[in-house]
Design a protein around this motif. Sequence first.
Motif, mmCIF file in Angstrom:
data_model
loop_
_atom_site.group_PDB
_atom_site.id
_atom_site.type_symbol
_atom_site.label_atom_id
_atom_site.label_comp_id
_atom_site.label_asym_id
_atom_site.label_seq_id
_atom_site.Cartn_x
_atom_site.Cartn_y
_atom_site.Cartn_z
ATOM 1 N N ASN A 190 0.832 -1.194 0.000
ATOM 2 C CA ASN A 190 0.000 0.000 0.000
ATOM 3 C C ASN A 190 0.867 1.243 0.000
ATOM 4 O OD1 ASN A 190 0.682 0.728 2.787
ATOM 5 N ND2 ASN A 190 -0.738 -0.884 3.430
ATOM 6 N N GLN A 226 0.668 5.316 1.617
ATOM 7 C CA GLN A 226 -0.074 6.154 2.551
ATOM 8 C C GLN A 226 0.452 7.578 2.466
ATOM 9 O OE1 GLN A 226 -0.345 4.230 6.366
ATOM 10 N NE2 GLN A 226 -1.689 5.783 7.257
ATOM 11 N N GLY A 239 3.083 15.321 15.354
ATOM 12 C CA GLY A 239 3.153 13.984 14.795
ATOM 13 C C GLY A 239 2.585 13.922 13.394
ATOM 14 N N LEU A 240 2.489 12.709 12.862
ATOM 15 C CA LEU A 240 1.977 12.498 11.518
ATOM 16 C C LEU A 240 0.493 12.178 11.577
ATOM 17 C CD1 LEU A 240 5.112 11.844 11.361
ATOM 18 C CD2 LEU A 240 4.516 10.438 9.389
ATOM 19 N N LEU A 259 -4.990 6.248 2.500
ATOM 20 C CA LEU A 259 -4.291 4.977 2.297
ATOM 21 C C LEU A 259 -4.809 4.379 0.998
ATOM 22 C CD1 LEU A 259 -2.546 2.550 3.465
ATOM 23 C CD2 LEU A 259 -4.738 1.633 4.245
ATOM 24 N N TYR A 294 0.040 -4.591 15.154
ATOM 25 C CA TYR A 294 1.337 -4.130 14.651
ATOM 26 C C TYR A 294 1.697 -2.798 15.292
ATOM 27 C CZ TYR A 294 4.946 -2.746 11.253
ATOM 28 O OH TYR A 294 6.115 -2.354 10.648
ATOM 29 N N TYR A 354 9.877 4.708 14.988
ATOM 30 C CA TYR A 354 10.653 5.407 13.975
ATOM 31 C C TYR A 354 11.404 6.553 14.637
ATOM 32 C CZ TYR A 354 7.917 3.125 10.300
ATOM 33 O OH TYR A 354 7.336 2.203 9.466
ATOM 34 N N GLN A 372 13.007 10.390 13.433
ATOM 35 C CA GLN A 372 12.957 11.373 12.343
ATOM 36 C C GLN A 372 14.088 12.366 12.525
ATOM 37 O OE1 GLN A 372 9.496 14.020 12.094
ATOM 38 N NE2 GLN A 372 9.595 13.905 9.853
ATOM 39 N N LEU A 411 11.941 9.566 7.972
ATOM 40 C CA LEU A 411 11.675 8.664 9.097
ATOM 41 C C LEU A 411 12.296 7.305 8.795
ATOM 42 C CD1 LEU A 411 8.874 10.601 8.990
ATOM 43 C CD2 LEU A 411 8.391 9.125 10.958
ATOM 44 N N LEU A 435 12.852 3.270 10.357
ATOM 45 C CA LEU A 435 12.315 2.271 11.269
ATOM 46 C C LEU A 435 13.394 1.748 12.205
ATOM 47 C CD1 LEU A 435 9.821 0.477 11.972
ATOM 48 C CD2 LEU A 435 10.732 -1.176 10.328
ATOM 49 N N TYR A 487 10.099 -3.109 15.240
ATOM 50 C CA TYR A 487 8.672 -3.284 15.076
ATOM 51 C C TYR A 487 8.219 -4.587 15.730
ATOM 52 C CZ TYR A 487 9.720 -6.471 11.167
ATOM 53 O OH TYR A 487 10.176 -7.510 10.387
ATOM 54 N N PHE A 524 8.976 8.569 16.987
ATOM 55 C CA PHE A 524 7.552 8.354 16.787
ATOM 56 C C PHE A 524 7.223 6.875 16.920
ATOM 57 C CE2 PHE A 524 6.121 12.472 15.604
ATOM 58 C CZ PHE A 524 7.158 13.080 14.932
ATOM 59 N N ASN A 572 -2.127 -2.525 7.114
ATOM 60 C CA ASN A 572 -3.243 -1.589 7.242
ATOM 61 C C ASN A 572 -2.746 -0.172 7.501
ATOM 62 O OD1 ASN A 572 -4.763 -4.285 8.836
ATOM 63 N ND2 ASN A 572 -5.530 -3.426 6.926
ATOM 64 N N GLU A 573 -3.692 0.745 7.556
ATOM 65 C CA GLU A 573 -3.381 2.155 7.796
ATOM 66 C C GLU A 573 -2.622 2.308 9.116
ATOM 67 O OE1 GLU A 573 -6.845 4.554 8.043
ATOM 68 O OE2 GLU A 573 -5.773 6.447 7.798
ATOM 69 N N GLN A 574 -1.528 3.088 9.044
ATOM 70 C CA GLN A 574 -0.693 3.300 10.218
ATOM 71 C C GLN A 574 -1.100 4.607 10.905
ATOM 72 O OE1 GLN A 574 2.403 1.474 10.924
ATOM 73 N NE2 GLN A 574 2.080 -0.016 9.302
ATOM 74 N N PHE A 617 0.062 7.335 13.952
ATOM 75 C CA PHE A 617 1.259 7.756 14.665
ATOM 76 C C PHE A 617 0.920 8.512 15.943
ATOM 77 C CE2 PHE A 617 5.100 7.060 12.082
ATOM 78 C CZ PHE A 617 4.520 6.438 10.994
ATOM 79 N N GLY A 618 1.809 8.380 16.915
ATOM 80 C CA GLY A 618 1.723 9.166 18.130
ATOM 81 C C GLY A 618 2.296 10.554 17.926
ATOM 82 N N PRO A 619 2.241 11.410 18.963
ATOM 83 C CA PRO A 619 2.683 12.804 18.839
ATOM 84 C C PRO A 619 4.192 12.982 18.872
ATOM 85 C CG PRO A 619 1.874 12.389 21.038
ATOM 86 C CD PRO A 619 1.615 11.146 20.258
ATOM 87 N N ARG A 630 10.631 14.241 21.687
ATOM 88 C CA ARG A 630 11.838 14.939 21.220
ATOM 89 C C ARG A 630 12.940 14.704 22.235
ATOM 90 N NH1 ARG A 630 12.489 18.796 17.352
ATOM 91 N NH2 ARG A 630 10.216 18.869 17.117
#
Lengths: 112, 112
Positions: A32, A34, A43-44, A49, B31, B35, B37, B43, B45, B48, B90, B99-101, B103-105, B108
């Motif tokens: 996929n 996104q 954040g993102l 998607l 999942y 990451y 950045q 970003l 990885l 995981y 992140f 599937n659609e990922q 993200f958290g905020p 830093r």
Amino acid sequence: KQEVTQIPAALSVPEGENLVLNCSFTDSAIYNLQWFRQDPGKGLTSLLLIQSSQREQTSGRLNASLDKSSGRSTLYIAASQPGDSATYLCAVFTGTASKLTFGTGTRLQVTL
Amino acid sequence: NAGVTQTPKFQVLKTGQSMTLQCAQDMNHEYMSWYRQDPGMGLRLIHYSVGAGITDQGEVPNGYNVSRSTTEDFPLRLLSAAPSQTSVYFCASSRQEINEQFFGPGTRLTVL
């Protein structure tokens, strides 16, 4: 190794203009793609998607297309607004690596 | 739903110190991933997990450890912080890998 490129790196447009952001990837064996939005220091946020079997997805003023065979995706933003100013990132999920590979983004500024 | 939460938001460490970045999600996602950045590098990885008890290395795992004892939590441990680990971190989650990922905020982190 999957590589994702986004052109242009930065873009400034006047409010109301329609615009296209580009994303290209080197390995077409993706699950996929996104599109994300990232505001400064935040954040993102997931925008759209597209699964590998799909050609496009739409959400409000946003439309994303995918041409897997040529390794390209576009994000079309209609009637841009100052609130659309952000960095837009595309990412592809490659099964062999079990991960998202990100481009470095397009920084969009919509001016009044 | 709180979505993906990360703590702390900001952290300053001295070289050699250890710490744990916390990540939690309340969407019952299998999942989860971490990451980092960095400017100009996009970003990347780190580690995981495809489910509780299962973790694997990503692109840049050196200096980091993870564990996944529950579906909800996926902490990232810095064993002995180095200035090269100064970055924004992140955490992301999705129902399954493809599937659609979400993200958290972000956290830093500065290592002096």
